[in-house]
Design an enzyme around this catalytic site. Structure first.
Site, short mmCIF file in Angstrom:
data_model
loop_
_atom_site.label_atom_id
_atom_site.label_comp_id
_atom_site.label_asym_id
_atom_site.label_seq_id
_atom_site.Cartn_x
_atom_site.Cartn_y
_atom_site.Cartn_z
N GLU A 41 0.85 -1.19 0.00
CA GLU A 41 0.00 0.00 0.00
C GLU A 41 0.89 1.24 0.00
OE1 GLU A 41 -2.49 3.06 0.24
OE2 GLU A 41 -3.09 1.01 -0.32
N ARG A 114 -18.07 3.12 3.72
CA ARG A 114 -16.95 2.54 2.98
C ARG A 114 -15.78 2.18 3.92
NH1 ARG A 114 -14.98 2.36 -2.32
NH2 ARG A 114 -16.91 3.31 -3.05
N TYR A 222 -29.48 7.68 2.01
CA TYR A 222 -29.79 6.51 2.82
C TYR A 222 -29.06 6.58 4.16
CZ TYR A 222 -25.48 4.85 0.45
OH TYR A 222 -24.22 4.73 -0.09
N ASP A 299 -10.81 -1.57 -10.07
CA ASP A 299 -10.82 -0.39 -10.92
C ASP A 299 -9.63 -0.32 -11.87
OD1 ASP A 299 -13.21 0.52 -9.95
OD2 ASP A 299 -12.39 2.17 -8.77
#
Length: 415
Positions: A41, A114, A222, A299
């Site tokens: 990362e 998320r 939401y 992605d």
């Protein structure tokens, strides 16, 4: 006599570049097959930026298999309905009964922050023994005789039998191996997640996912985190982008885009975060995701526009399929990576292509104006609430081999 030197620990079987939801979920899935996995990362710590995310049954099915669904449900919300309304007059156009949807597919439709979903996979990776390394910026990819390697910004090199590039929309691997450019939709998204008490007076539907569709804009709402937080997403076409300006999607455009919308939407706009916004970009679909022992994922392989709420879901599916084929094509000597990668590409490319192209089409349909808007609304109001023909191809069981792909249906935009 010198004491014996400790043996050098073995290197990883798999390198995963990118510690987002796609990278971590894939690392966890592969570790479940007994592989040594190392995640690289580039940030100094693992984390996610954003707010709410929608998780359809094709993903909650995988979370259940991983033993993570109960934890996700404890952190998220199971809404009762998904409701589409006209953003100008607030009239209901169509809906999905999400409780019946769960009965139909066997798994729930869930919304979750998320960062909470990312944290679930981060904790799962740690418990599974995945090696998690931060501050590792990958700047290049190379093939080797037995696998692949990555070059790091600090001059270091890491290698393994398989390298999974889960490095996002602006993937270094995608740029090097494919060389295409991102595609701008000229739309921009603003987000906000606020305590629900701040919006209760705004006419919100706390138990639903509500989508207001309007000319060149839409607005999503939401609840999150057990109903204590409320998520909002405002998306609109940027006049500055259409004019070719570099600084586009700015807060003044946000306010102007929603001036003519209904009360519920207009009352939500002042609460949007104004110090950041997300230009809505994707890429044209490509047929080749595998280059030697380097595999694009998430992605990096198939970045969609967000209209189907399937971006993170597709990345999680990618990792699940890759791990399942690793199990199918392994012997006592280890995985046959060529067979694994050939199967992975055969299964995922066409499905993800369809999601990408459908997302573009749904965006166009949501944002119609004039007579076309009125005709769209008329057609949507005629839809049977319990018709799942348009969702079966995406919410049904994830394909494992090409001949297990669900039947093809013509989608109607809703989620």
């Amino acid at each position: 006599m010198n004491p014996a030197q400790p043996p050098t620990p073995p290197g990883p079987d798999v390198l995963v570049v990118g510690g987002g939801i796609g990278g971590l979920s894939t690392a966890f899935a592969l570790s479940r097959e007994g592989l040594r996995v190392r995640v690289l990362e580039r940030a100094e710590e693992f984390g996610e930026v954003g707010a709410g995310i929608q998780i359809a049954p094709n993903c909650t099915r995988i979370l259940d298999e991983y033993g993570l669904l109960d934890e996700a449900k404890s952190l998220g919300v199971l809404p009762e309905s998904m409701v589409m309304r006209d953003a100008l007059d607030a009239r209901e156009l169509t809906r999905l009964d999400l409780r019946d949807l769960e009965r139909h597919y066997g798994f729930p439709y869930m919304v979750i922050h998320r960062s909470d979903l990312h944290g679930i996979f981060l904790h799962a990776c740690r418990a599974a023994g995945v090696e998690l390394l931060t501050d590792r910026t990958v700047v290049g990819y190379e093939h080797t005789d037995g696998g692949a390697r990555v070059r790091l910004a600090d001059g270091g090199v890491e290698e393994a039998r398989l390298v999974v590039a889960a490095d996002g929309l602006r993937s270094v691997a995608r740029r090097q191996l494919v060389g295409d450019n991102v595609v701008s939709s000229d739309y921009v998204a603003y987000r906000a997640a606020v305590p629900i008490d701040q919006v209760r007076a705004n006419g919100i539907a706390e138990k639903d996912v509500t989508l207001h569709v309007g000319p060149r804009c839409h607005f999503v709402q939401y609840a999150l985190r057990g109903g204590d937080m409320f998520n909002q997403v405002a998306v609109f076409e940027s006049p500055k982008a259409l004019a070719g300006q570099d600084d586009w999607g700015t807060p003044d455009e946000l306010d102007a885009a929603f001036e003519a919308t209904c009360d519920t939407v207009r009352k939500g706009i002042p609460l949007m975060w104004r110090d950041r916004w997300w230009q809505m970009l994707d890429r044209d679909p490509v047929d080749t995701w595998v280059h030697g022992r380097i595999a694009l994922l998430g992605d990096a392989a198939h970045p969609p526009l967000q209209y189907m709420a399937q971006g993170a879901v597709m990345a999680i599916e990618d990792g699940w399929v890759l791990a399942r084929h690793t199990a199918r094509h392994s012997t006592a000597d280890g995985p046959d990576w060529d067979a694994v990668l050939a199967a992975y590409e055969a299964v995922r490319v066409e499905h993800c292509r369809r999601v990408q192209t459908t997302a573009r089409a749904w965006g166009a349909l949501w944002h119609l104006d004039g007579e076309q808007r009125l005709r769209r609304n008329e057609i949507l109001r005629e839809r049977d609430v319990y018709d799942y023909g348009f969702t079966d191809w995406v919410y049904g069981p994830t394909a494992l081999t090409p001949d297990e792909e669900p039947p093809m249906f013509t989608p109607i935009p809703l989620s």
